[in-house]
Design a protein around this motif. Structure first.
Motif, PDB file in Angstrom:
ATOM      1  N   LEU A 270       2.238   7.092  -6.684  1.00  0.00           N
ATOM      2  CA  LEU A 270       1.193   8.017  -7.137  1.00  0.00           C
ATOM      3  C   LEU A 270       1.538   9.448  -6.755  1.00  0.00           C
ATOM      4  N   LEU A 271       2.123   9.640  -5.577  1.00  0.00           N
ATOM      5  CA  LEU A 271       2.485  10.987  -5.144  1.00  0.00           C
ATOM      6  C   LEU A 271       3.629  11.567  -5.974  1.00  0.00           C
TER       7      LEU A 271
ATOM      8  N   ALA B   7       0.830  -1.209   0.000  1.00  0.00           N
ATOM      9  CA  ALA B   7       0.000   0.000   0.000  1.00  0.00           C
ATOM     10  C   ALA B   7       0.862   1.256   0.000  1.00  0.00           C
ATOM     11  N   GLY B   8       1.897   1.249   0.830  1.00  0.00           N
ATOM     12  CA  GLY B   8       2.766   2.419   0.882  1.00  0.00           C
ATOM     13  C   GLY B   8       3.523   2.646  -0.405  1.00  0.00           C
TER      14      GLY B   8
ATOM     15  N   ILE C 240       2.514   1.865  -3.456  1.00  0.00           N
ATOM     16  CA  ILE C 240       1.577   2.429  -4.434  1.00  0.00           C
ATOM     17  C   ILE C 240       1.370   3.914  -4.158  1.00  0.00           C
ATOM     18  N   ALA C 241       1.228   4.261  -2.883  1.00  0.00           N
ATOM     19  CA  ALA C 241       1.027   5.665  -2.533  1.00  0.00           C
ATOM     20  C   ALA C 241       2.247   6.509  -2.898  1.00  0.00           C
TER      21      ALA C 241
END
Length: 968
Positions: A522-523, A515-516, A518-519
């Motif tokens: 995206l950021l 999850a981290g 992917i974040a």
């Protein structure tokens, strides 16, 4: 013979590949493929012998008295690496057939490739510490050739130089560490070393040995702070990157760490050095990979990160961590090789690797896109892929070691999770940035799917990622267990390969990392698309390439400063420094103690012998004096001193030495005489000017004092030794064993070709290298302007020939040298027969290959003197390079023949077959070795002769004037 065949096959293939023409692309690929396939089959056949802790071992006597034998050893761990080297090597060969351009020199590529495969197999199968160091450096050397394959590319040359400098320097440290390790273990046999881990860890030299060995391993596997060379090695062709940076070269370092894990691991020193280096590399590589704009650059930094992960696992001092490290070695090899080949396909079909220019390739290359996405997911540690399982094992060990190890509870799990987040981020960037979005329209080439067989290796590797990820225990459980036992032996822990271990901390870490990651991607997506490619933020000042080049520049400047201070283009100042250094080295022990003379009674002095030595001394002093004023006179006097030495040997009943000295004197005097023709003349005005003045007189007094001090020192040392009773020496052994074990009565020759044959082999190798070097230097020789004019003798010849009806037909044999020239030509068959005579009798009477080679060289030199270069080479088809090569090969194969019959290298045998009419004939195997010496001596001497002789028949460019530097 299985293990030796496994190593020899690639090297034989490498030699054959080098002989093919440049356009033999398909033949080269088939050759390399068949060699790789054969090596893979041999590896698979060895599997039953290494299961359940079995060890396949082959030993060949080398120096058995010193415990130094050539040992090949395959346990489960070595078998795993052999499988990776040959299996992935075979796939890369198939891939390279379609990747390499028809314009590339493909024979050279496959020759280097197979040589590297052989070097890697030699490294992992070595059962001797010295062999490990030898093959280790060989991998560095051949990888230099592979990385710099496109030598027209400056980046390839720089990357190859950087890789060689770093890894070869680490290899020197490793060699020192292995020597200490062998000393601590009392043996260089790897099995003995591995059995004495407890004693080695308690030894006082453990820490220095550990540091040196780790320097070798960490430089090879690109660990911090040596990680900077690997990204610059991406200038190599993609098949090279796929092979070197997935399964072979960079894995050599972690192979060494795992190989010596039972011996060196388990201490605080090991934990802190290895784990800290691995942790720093894991984080730094993963962080830097996110910001790379080149596909291969991204994969290079991800490789650095995963190597850091393996290193960290091996540094944890945990057996389960070692199991996870070995498992990740397997997994990383599969998904990283497939990703490198996928990146090469993208570059091959689109013409670029810039991620900012690539997008939407799933529309034009759907199959390649699918394969690359699955491999990237394995690299990110997505469930149902092989990378997920080894990553889970890694997380579990960070949690356990964090609780019981020297680090705080949260440090390792937190760093592992952050690194895994970065891994997900750069894997997503590879997938999303290249394959999703609109199809790029400004690419150099129209993208399309590659040829079917170019994609096949990627398909097979991706299939392995899936199979291992879904059914790990059934697919690779047995192979992993075999490899683990090969490292840990009886300490192998219980472990399971399964996809589900319940809701636990490692699973939570995996979910958070996915999850981290992917974040994070995206950021940073927009920033990465607009990034100029100058490197990762916060680390742009830590440019490894710039630091390396600054260090190399600093070393070059330091070397230049030392050269300016101590160096000189003149020989005399160089010799002065050497003699002064020798005097200083001798003065230190004399200052600490004092020299004493023995009390052995002196022998009566023979007046004739004393007169002989007085004559030799006068010649030597005269040669030293005349060297400054009259070179020819100095050469003659030097020959006189050599002749006195020859007579001294005869006086003391050493006919072999006398023969050698006499032939060496003849050959060297003639060759030096030929070289004097091209030296600049002495100018009388300069001579008179240099002989006067206080400075000139002072230099002479200084030089005289240094010469007297050195001469008196050597004389005193020799007298101190000779005036004592002679200790027990090896001479009696040689005299007693020469005939029964060496098969000859000439003790000197038996020593040279049998007892000390390895020394002789090294000496003739050096002689061959020197001859080739002289030849290469003289091909680019530029004489002084005043030396280009025709010599006085040739001008007289032309005047003499001008009165003949056909002046161009006049040569030395019909000119003013008619009588000596005809005599010299007629002497050729006589001298040749004399050389054969001395060669054939050398094993029992004074003579041998070296003396015979020099005598034969004299015969050839006389022909050049009699007829000139053009006349000789028109009638004699001389190929001295072939003579040198043939001599070395014959001498080497003689030594290998002893191995074939189970004896140490260069062991001689002396059969005495009974032949019809001839009766009993002694045929020692040393005869072939001596023949190799003969061929090489003739070839080396003739090559130097030809190099000098050709100066007279080719046009010359005048050497530019130069100013001498400091140091006179």
């Amino acid at each position: 013979m299985l293990l030796i065949s496994l190593i020899v096959l690639p090297f034989i293939g490498s030699l054959i590949a080098a002989l093919f023409p440049a356009n033999a692309r398909n033949v080269e690929a088939w050759l390399a493929g068949l060699i790789s396939l054969a090596a893979l089959i041999l590896t698979i056949l060895a599997y039953p012998d290494v299961t359940d802790g079995g060890v396949l071992r082959q030993e060949y006597a080398w120096l058995p008295e010193r415990g130094m034998n050539f040992i090949l050893r395959m346990d489960g761990f070595a078998w795993l690496f052999s499988l990776l080297i040959t299996g992935i090597g075979l796939l890369v060969v198939v891939y390279a057939r379609y990747y390499m351009s028809p314009e590339d020199p493909v024979p050279r590529f496959f020759s280097f490739f197979l040589a590297f495969m052989g070097a890697m197999l030699g490294l992992v199968l070595s059962g001797n510490l010295i062999q490990i160091a030898l093959f280790w450096e060989l991998t560095s050397l051949v990888s230099f050739l592979l990385i710099g394959y496109w030598h027209h590319n400056p980046n390839a040359r720089r990357g190859a130089r950087m890789a060689l400098t770093v890894t070869a320097t680490g290899g020197l440290c490793l060699f020192g560490g292995l020597l200490i390790l062998g000393h601590m273990a009392g043996s260089y046999d790897l099995d003995v070393v591995l059995s004495r881990g407890a004693a080695i860890r308690e030894h006082a030299l453990y820490t220095p040995a550990l540091i040196l060995i780790l320097l070798g391993a960490l430089t090879k596997s690109a660990q911090v702070p040596f990680q900077f060379w690997l990204p610059h090695a991406m200038a190599a062709p993609t098949p090279v990157s796929a092979y070197l940076h997935s399964a072979t070269m960079v894995k050599a370092g972690v192979f060494l760490l795992a190989r010596f894990w039972p011996v060196l691991a388990g201490t605080d020193e090991w934990f802190w050095i290895v784990s800290v280096a691995g942790l720093a590399t894991l984080l730094l590589g993963a962080y830097a990979a996110i910001f790379q704009q080149d596909l291969k650059g991204l994969l290079a930094y991800s490789t650095i990160s995963h190597l850091g992960l393996i290193t960290l696992l091996l540094g944890m001092n945990s057996t389960l961590a070692a199991v996870a490290a070995i498992f990740h070695i397997m997994n990383h090899a599969t998904f990283k090789a497939s990703l490198f080949m996928a990146a090469g396909i993208i570059d091959h079909e689109t013409g670029t690797r810039d991620i900012r220019r690539l997008s939407g390739l799933r529309h034009a290359m759907p199959y390649t896109a699918t394969l690359a996405m699955v491999a990237s997911a394995a690299m990110a540690g997505v469930p149902l892929l092989n990378g997920f399982i080894s990553k889970e094992m890694f997380f579990a060990e960070t949690v356990v070691v964090g609780h019981v190890g020297p680090m705080k509870d949260f440090v390792l799990p937190l760093c592992a999770t952050i690194a895994s987040m970065f891994s997900v981020a750069y894997s997503l960037r590879f997938i999303h940035g290249v394959f999703f979005g609109p199809l790029a329209t400004d690419l150099p080439r129209q993208p399309h799917e590659p040829p079917r067989w170019m994609r096949f290796p990627v398909e097979l590797l991706v299939l392995l990622c899936l199979v291992v990820g879904i059914i790990p225990a059934l697919s690779v459980g047995g192979i992993l267990h075999t490899a683990v036992i090969g490292v840990l032996g009886s300490e192998t822990p219980r472990y399971t390969l399964s996809l589900w271990h319940g809701f636990n901390m490692p699973l939570m870490m995996s979910i958070f990392a996915l999850a981290g990651g992917i974040a994070v991607y995206l950021l940073m997506q927009r920033y990465l698309q607009l990034d100029s490619g100058k490197g990762p933020p916060l680390l742009r000042g830590l440019d490894g390439k710039r630091i390396f080049e600054s260090a190399m520049t600093g070393l070059s400047r330091l070397a230049n400063s030392v050269e300016d201070l101590l160096g000189s283009r003149r020989l005399q100042p160089q010799l002065t420094l050497l003699v002064l250094a020798a005097l200083a080295a001798a003065a230190v022990p004399l200052w600490l103690g004092r020299i004493t003379f023995g009390e052995v009674r002196h022998s009566p002095i023979d007046p004739v012998f004393a007169l002989l030595w007085v004559g030799g001394a006068v010649c030597a002093i005269g040669a030293a004096y005349q060297a400054k004023y009259h070179r020819l006179a100095a050469l003659i006097l030097m020959g006189g001193a050599g002749l006195m030495t020859c007579l001294t040997f005869i006086w003391f009943s050493a006919p072999d030495l006398a023969l050698t000295q006499l032939t060496v004197e003849v050959v060297t005097v003639v060759l030096i005489l030929l070289g004097l023709r091209w030296l600049p003349r002495r100018l009388e005005a300069l001579r008179r000017r240099s002989d006067t003045g206080v400075a000139a007189q002072g230099r002479r007094v200084r030089d005289l004092a240094i010469a007297i001090a050195a001469g008196l020192g050597m004389s005193a040392l020799a007298y101190a030794i000779l005036s004592r009773p002679l200790p027990e020496t090896m001479s009696r052994f040689f005299v007693e064993k020469a005939l029964p074990e060496g098969g000859g009565t000439n003790v000197v020759n038996v020593i040279l070709v049998d007892f000390r044959g390895f020394d002789t082999f090294g000496e003739i190798t050096v002689l061959g290298v020197v001859a080739l070097t002289i030849y290469a230097l003289l091909r680019r020789f530029r004489p002084a302007p005043e030396s280009i004019d025709v010599p006085e003798q040739q001008r007289r010849q032309r005047v003499f020939a001008a009165d003949w009806p056909q002046p161009e037909a006049v040569d030395k044999a019909t000119g003013y040298l008619m009588v000596p020239a005809i005599i010299m030509r007629m002497m050729f068959p006589i001298i040749a027969m004399l050389a054969i005579y001395f060669f054939m009798r050398g094993h029992n009477l004074p003579g041998g290959g070296f003396v015979a080679g020099l005598i034969m060289s004299v015969a050839i030199i006389l022909q050049y003197m009699a007829g000139g270069t053009a006349w000789v080479e028109k009638r004699m088809n001389l190929h001295p390079q072939a003579w040198i090569g043939s001599g070395l090969l014959l001498a080497g194969f003689t030594g290998l023949g002893a191995w074939w019959f189970g004896h140490p290298f260069l062991t001689s045998s002396s059969p005495h077959p009974v032949l019809p009419l001839l009766g009993e004939v002694p045929l020692p195997s040393a005869f072939l070795f001596d023949l190799g010496v003969f061929l090489l001596v003739v070839g080396a001497t003739t090559l130097i002769l030809i190099a000098l002789a050709h100066q007279s028949v080719r046009g010359h460019r005048v050497a530019p004037a130069f100013k001498t530097g400091r140091g006179n």
